[in-house]
Design an enzyme around this catalytic site. Structure first.
Site, PDB file in Angstrom:
ATOM      1  N   HIS B 262      36.691  45.237  42.019  1.00 51.57           N
ATOM      2  CA  HIS B 262      37.486  44.809  43.179  1.00 51.57           C
ATOM      3  C   HIS B 262      38.602  43.848  42.734  1.00 51.57           C
ATOM      4  O   HIS B 262      39.781  44.051  43.032  1.00 51.57           O
ATOM      5  CB  HIS B 262      36.567  44.125  44.201  1.00 51.57           C
ATOM      6  CG  HIS B 262      37.273  43.590  45.416  1.00 51.57           C
ATOM      7  ND1 HIS B 262      37.345  44.281  46.608  1.00 51.57           N
ATOM      8  CD2 HIS B 262      37.946  42.425  45.640  1.00 51.57           C
ATOM      9  CE1 HIS B 262      38.024  43.577  47.499  1.00 51.57           C
ATOM     10  NE2 HIS B 262      38.404  42.428  46.938  1.00 51.57           N
ATOM     11  N   GLU B 263      38.225  42.825  42.003  1.00 53.69           N
ATOM     12  CA  GLU B 263      39.228  41.841  41.557  1.00 53.69           C
ATOM     13  C   GLU B 263      40.207  42.457  40.574  1.00 53.69           C
ATOM     14  O   GLU B 263      41.381  42.075  40.538  1.00 53.69           O
ATOM     15  CB  GLU B 263      38.553  40.602  40.965  1.00 53.69           C
ATOM     16  CG  GLU B 263      37.625  39.844  41.916  1.00 53.69           C
ATOM     17  CD  GLU B 263      38.260  39.429  43.245  1.00 53.69           C
ATOM     18  OE1 GLU B 263      39.485  39.189  43.278  1.00 53.69           O
ATOM     19  OE2 GLU B 263      37.524  39.364  44.257  1.00 53.69           O
ATOM     20  N   HIS B 266      43.037  43.798  42.579  1.00 50.98           N
ATOM     21  CA  HIS B 266      43.981  42.727  42.943  1.00 50.98           C
ATOM     22  C   HIS B 266      44.825  42.330  41.729  1.00 50.98           C
ATOM     23  O   HIS B 266      46.041  42.150  41.812  1.00 50.98           O
ATOM     24  CB  HIS B 266      43.212  41.476  43.407  1.00 50.98           C
ATOM     25  CG  HIS B 266      42.683  41.539  44.806  1.00 50.98           C
ATOM     26  ND1 HIS B 266      43.485  41.772  45.890  1.00 50.98           N
ATOM     27  CD2 HIS B 266      41.424  41.360  45.307  1.00 50.98           C
ATOM     28  CE1 HIS B 266      42.748  41.750  47.008  1.00 50.98           C
ATOM     29  NE2 HIS B 266      41.494  41.510  46.676  1.00 50.98           N
ATOM     30  N   GLU B 292      44.596  43.932  49.642  1.00 55.87           N
ATOM     31  CA  GLU B 292      43.220  44.390  49.825  1.00 55.87           C
ATOM     32  C   GLU B 292      43.132  45.907  49.634  1.00 55.87           C
ATOM     33  O   GLU B 292      42.111  46.410  49.166  1.00 55.87           O
ATOM     34  CB  GLU B 292      42.733  43.974  51.223  1.00 55.87           C
ATOM     35  CG  GLU B 292      41.243  43.919  51.385  1.00 55.87           C
ATOM     36  CD  GLU B 292      40.524  42.871  50.542  1.00 55.87           C
ATOM     37  OE1 GLU B 292      41.189  41.966  49.981  1.00 55.87           O
ATOM     38  OE2 GLU B 292      39.288  42.985  50.430  1.00 55.87           O
TER      39      GLU B 292
END
Lengths: 499, 499
Positions: B262-263, B266, B292
């Site tokens: 997930h990170e 980003h 997001e």
């Protein structure tokens, strides 16, 4: 309370906050940041540096500073104002054109020095050094006053009170006593075995041991961190965030141990600054020499002391039971105290270190007395190494080009290293009179030592000079005879046993 | 080129440098700094924050800004000026007294929220929330214009273009399609075994795997670093120093895997910003929702895709051969896609996550329509959880008090989380039409995907809005039907197999 000082405070606070950020970014860059971060990070840091400079170097601050000098100030305020005054004096007396031109020159000179060292060719660096010295001589002319003339102006930047007169006495004594001592014990040197230090020592285990050791000598890990870099150093964001680096080599056990304990000495000093001084202009160690005295105190007087090494060596054997199974405390003690006259300052042992500094001091003094031409420096350097240490550098890279300092115009800086060792020995002698220090080291009880250094040195930051600290602590000024005696006693004892 | 913009640049650069330092200090504080550093570090950071604010919020900048609005600007300059204009508008329209009073209130409210959550007692927080909402309503009144009224003013701060009208459609569709889907597949849920994820997984090995995984999905470790913190997040100093945190639990293997991926999503976005935009006001992802979408794209569309998991699971089995010896790729795929209607948003799975957001959106809308009293919020919250997710919070702590956002006045923020998932699905669908994405995931060939996202999203930073990016990329605007279809197809497939 001074009204002008209150008006000055926001400027000081802004500068301190910016400097804290710069310290953090710089440490982060050395230890943490990804390798391609450099260009943008440095671009932003340059802006922050300029902001920090501008925060103090402006007309409003100058006016307030002048007013403060005529108002009643507390001791702390006075120290801060004097520190600010020193920064102003240095910058204001030098024409800004020359100052900026010199900064540019220093950047170029550093690149030239890097290339010269790489190629071991002094002639690449010589023209830059020539010009740097010329500028430094011009700076001296602008900055000279009734008290300080010539080379003393530069020395005063790093260690106020330690003039050529003081340093000449110091180095003369070193020359007279230590050069013959080395000659005397040199032939017994081969009997000390250090080979076990080069066995395989797991880096992760060394890391754990270093952390244990730093904590053991009183570095507060709840107010500081340890990281790694090629050249170990200490920095601080403030008294509750003091950071140092060390380095680990798989086949050189003593390297991390003594880097860690040396930097712990620096770091303890910064952690001990009084609460109301941190994040101010006087919120760090008072001088290079005093700082170095605290690191050398722990590294050498304490760290290479046989009593201290008792519990430390036990812990080390616990950490590396196989590698050290056949090694005794005495073997270890001798190995970490073995001396070896060499060509490289940063690899020097406790006994010969200050002689490396003596070479540099003598050369700097001649430079600023106009007694030597820069083209002749390598020859002079090599002659002095032969005379004091009995070795001759094989080339420029391991001779005159070994240190970066001169390329950045840092003349007058080197003596602080030797002074640090000498001050450490003087303080150690003083503590021996006050408390059963050898017993304390045997049991690992540092409380009284810590408390003494905290009360008499650390807390004051830059509110007292080195000479004031020594005077208030021992009722005597700097005296290098303690250092000479310390070295003679210690090395006689180690090397007598070999007979 | 605009002359006024040139004059504006030093102010912008100063602010950017200060913000970079603050990001670095903040990340350092979360991951590295010693625990007792807080008080002095925060004191200095407060000064730097004020400096950063003052660098842009002053009369010279305001004048230059007004001039720039009437001059010819490049696309980049225009975007920067508009961004600055947005900051000014928000601040200038609100009386500074009210603004400052509200900042103080938010600090108190956060403490009250912490206490209320700790004691699971909404009544402690309710009076603060009441006042915060009152202030937000006043802010809305000051900021309303012809285009934006009421709650839309707040939504626009986080995701321009996504008004109540757009969001109502989105959430209505979710309610109509996803709530029944959950009901339908719920009774087959028990057949999916996740217990092997709770075996013992060495943290150091997890760390190595996370680093491998981040690199595998295209996070450039020469321009970024990975650290650890309780709540994973991503930050950037600039495009060449992007940092994220993840967290490791010995008995929860999937936690670090999906935090890391997930990170990484980003972080890749931030690493992809164009060179000439980094360290400017438009030098980061365009909005919360778009950001997001990039993290959810990698976490869910890619990270929980069976084809993607092929090579990843092989690597995982190499890393943990004993722990995973009896687990097949299909077991693993099902386990990381198992859904479980729960009470806590941050623990929610891919299928139910947006329903948690729907609860918050519906409540915020009613608040700003004046349709609900703050004392009735816990009841409303619990009713909605029962209606949408089929569960009722056991107390306030795991109900209405679970999120920090409202205590800081962050209304309008939550919808971005759900929009991110929906945009990710729309982009994934688009990529499926353009390239053989399933084959690429099977072989771990991300080059074309990376290049596409880089070219069409990352590089633009804030120079394009979310809606512009979508339009330019796909020739269509935001369409939530792709998300619904994606979820239905995926979960039908997983749960059909269980029949």
């Amino acid at each position: 309370m001074s009204k002008s000082f209150d008006l000055l405070k926001p400027y000081l606070d802004k500068s301190a906050a910016l400097d804290m950020a710069l310290s953090a970014l710089s440490f982060d860059f050395d230890t943490t940041a990804p390798k391609k971060a450099a260009s943008y990070t440095h671009q932003a840091m340059a802006i922050l540096s300029k902001e920090s400079y501008d925060a103090l170097m402006n007309n409003q601050v100058k006016e307030l500073l002048d007013k403060c000098l005529n108002e009643d100030l507390t001791t702390k305020e006075k120290a801060i104002v004097l520190e600010l005054q020193k920064i102003y004096d240095k910058l204001i007396k030098i024409p800004s054109e020359l100052y900026n031109e010199n900064r540019k020159l220093e950047r170029e000179a550093q690149l030239a020095w890097e290339e010269a060292k790489e190629k071991s060719d002094y002639s690449i660096f010589q023209p830059y050094l020539e010009k740097i010295i010329e500028n430094q001589k011009a700076f001296i002319k602008y900055r000279e006053d009734d008290q300080l003339k010539g080379y003393d102006v530069l020395l005063n930047d790093y260690e106020p009170g330690f003039t050529v007169e003081v340093l000449d006495q110091f180095f003369e004594l070193l020359k007279k006593e230590i050069v013959p001592l080395i000659e005397k014990v040199k032939n017994k040197n081969h009997k000390i075995d250090t080979s076990f230090l080069n066995r395989d020592f797991d880096i992760e285990k060394q890391r754990e041991f270093s952390s244990w050791l730093a904590n053991y000598v009183g570095f507060d890990l709840s107010r500081g961190i340890i990281k790694e870099s090629v050249h170990p150093y200490t920095t601080q964001l403030h008294k509750n965030d003091v950071r140092f680096t060390t380095h680990y080599y798989k086949n050189q056990l003593d390297s991390a141990i003594y880097s860690t304990i040396h930097e712990s000495g620096h770091a303890k000093y910064e952690q001990g600054i009084a609460d109301n001084l941190t994040l101010t202009l006087v919120g760090s160690g008072t001088s290079m020499g005093m700082h170095e005295s605290q690191s050398r105190f722990y590294e050498n007087c304490v760290g290479r002391n046989k009593n201290f090494l008792g519990p430390v060596f036990n812990k080390l054997k616990e950490t590396f039971p196989h590698q050290l199974s056949d090694v005794t405390l005495l073997d270890f003690y001798k190995a970490v105290n073995k001396f070896e006259p060499g060509r490289i300052r940063i690899e020097a042992d406790e006994l010969t270190y200050s002689l490396h500094i003596m070479v540099r001091y003598q050369i700097e003094k001649r430079i600023f007395n106009g007694e030597v031409d820069t083209v002749d420096l390598p020859t002079l350097w090599n002659q002095m190494y032969q005379e004091y240490l009995g070795v001759t550098p094989k080339n420029d890279a391991e001779g005159i080009l070994q240190d970066v300092h001169w390329s950045g115009g840092s003349f007058g800086y080197f003596p602080s290293y030797a002074l640090g060792s000498a001050i450490a020995a003087q303080i150690y002698n003083h503590l021996q009179l006050l408390m059963p220090i050898e017993e304390m080291l045997t049991t690992g009880d540092f409380d009284k030592i810590d408390e003494y250094l905290q009360t008499n040195i650390y807390q004051f930051g830059k509110t007292k000079t080195t000479q004031q600290l020594l005077k208030d602590m021992m009722n005597q000024s700097f005296d290098s005879s303690y250092y000479i005696k310390y070295l003679k006693d210690k090395y006689h004892a180690i090397y007598e046993e070999e007979e």
